[in-house]
Design an enzyme around this catalytic site. Structure first.
Site, PDB file in Angstrom:
ATOM      1  N   SER A 122       0.878  -9.659  -0.774  1.00  9.76           N
ATOM      2  CA  SER A 122       0.743  -8.348  -0.807  1.00  9.76           C
ATOM      3  C   SER A 122       1.081  -7.758   0.511  1.00  9.76           C
ATOM      4  O   SER A 122       1.247  -6.459   0.813  1.00  9.76           O
ATOM      5  CB  SER A 122      -0.910  -7.997  -1.160  1.00  9.76           C
ATOM      6  OG  SER A 122      -1.676  -8.692  -0.153  1.00  9.76           O
ATOM      7  N   LYS A 136       0.692  -1.224   0.162  1.00  8.22           N
ATOM      8  CA  LYS A 136      -0.153   0.145  -0.008  1.00  8.22           C
ATOM      9  C   LYS A 136       0.940   1.235  -0.068  1.00  8.22           C
ATOM     10  O   LYS A 136       0.408   2.100  -0.398  1.00  8.22           O
ATOM     11  CB  LYS A 136      -0.871   0.075   1.235  1.00  8.22           C
ATOM     12  CG  LYS A 136      -2.178  -1.044   1.046  1.00  8.22           C
ATOM     13  CD  LYS A 136      -3.050  -0.362   0.284  1.00  8.22           C
ATOM     14  CE  LYS A 136      -4.461  -1.523   0.461  1.00  8.22           C
ATOM     15  NZ  LYS A 136      -5.518  -0.970  -0.342  1.00  8.22           N
TER      16      LYS A 136
END
Length: 313
Positions: A298, A49
């Site tokens: 991720s 992110k």
């Protein structure tokens, strides 16, 4: 719609901030299905992110950014915005639902953000109230072209390091990661297939793509999955991208997710949170055609008790 030029520009902006994560060959995987791991868990905040958040803040006009930023997130985007805001020296207010793991809440506070806890399904409403109260600018977790472009830099790196990649597996929640990565891969590796991965217990995107329009699953249903980072739903913007760049969706069970977390720990020596492990879960069930495959891990922000419980299983 985000373009490959947008993603290349984002790569220039974040070059000195985001880790250029390697592609790790998985020698322990099926030799007939060569596998590489893209470990975004190695980013400074433990998740991909930071790419989208930093790109979005860098794109703001300085007087606007100086007013501070506001976001809402179940964890990893929260940390990313807090991290980016600290780098730019501006205040950050972050709305996080009460079911967010403590490790993510404390990490967000650790970067200097003011955390506002809200009830399930109230993130956007409370964030709008915080924007009104503080005068800050909203940096959403996925519903923004600059955020999508920042996440797409992962696809640039995959294409550079493995130009003959055949399958790319990406987790899907709000859809910003898959939208960005898919846009980059389709532009640079047009023969590659891009697959989104969701938990069976939060498979709203699977249903939406099958029906041709977004669908709404209740927050109570989506909160059933152990993959807390995959409980959001795509926006109109990200869904439109997913319709263009995904070759298919794969769902995985809770047991398959847990097994993938164990495999990454024991075989790859990587700590992954359940959300981050879903692409490996899809690979392990052989849900894609044979070929050179990359799984995007991720994030790695998992509560220690949960990690111990999964590894003991």
């Amino acid at each position: 719609m985000v373009t490959i030029d947008d993603i290349k520009a984002a790569a220039d902006r974040i070059r000195d901030v985001a880790v250029r994560t390697p592609l790790l060959p998985a020698g322990w995987a099926d030799p007939d299905r060569p596998l590489w791991i893209k470990p975004e868990s190695l980013q400074a905040i433990g998740a991909f992110k930071v790419r989208g958040a930093f790109n979005a803040l860098a794109r703001l006009d300085e007087p606007v950014r100086a007013r501070g930023v506001v976001t809402y997130s179940s964890g990893n985007h929260a940390q990313a915005v807090a991290f980016a805001a600290a780098a730019f020296g501006v205040p950050a207010h972050v709305v996080m639902p009460e079911e967010t793991p403590d490790i993510k809440i404390e990490a967000t506070r650790g970067y200097g953000a003011e955390v506002v806890i809200c009830g399930p399904g109230q993130r956007e409403i409370v964030a709008a109230q915080v924007v009104k109260r503080t005068g800050g600018v909203l940096v959403p977790p996925f519903d923004h072209p600059d955020v999508i472009a920042g996440q797409g830099t992962i696809g640039l790196e995959i294409a550079h390091d493995l130009p003959d990649v055949e399958n790319v597996l990406v987790p899907v929640s709000g859809g910003g990661l898959a939208a960005g990565v898919g846009t980059a891969i389709k532009a640079l590796c047009p023969n590659a297939r891009v697959y989104g991965v969701e938990p069976e217990l939060a498979a709203d995107t699977v249903e939406g793509l099958r029906l041709g329009h977004r669908v709404d699953w209740s927050i109570e249903d989506r909160n059933r999955t152990i993959a807390d980072g995959l409980r959001s739903q795509p926006s109109d913007l990200t869904f439109a991208h997913l319709q263009q760049v995904l070759d298919g969706m794969i769902t995985v069970t809770e047991d398959e997710i847990r097994d993938a977390v164990r495999q990454l720990a024991y075989q790859a020596r990587l700590v992954a949170e359940p959300s981050g492990a879903t692409p490996l879960a899809a690979y392990l069930k052989q849900a894609t055609p044979p070929g050179r495959t990359v799984v995007v891990i991720s994030g790695g922000n998992i509560e220690p008790p949960m990690l111990r419980e999964i590894l003991a299983g």
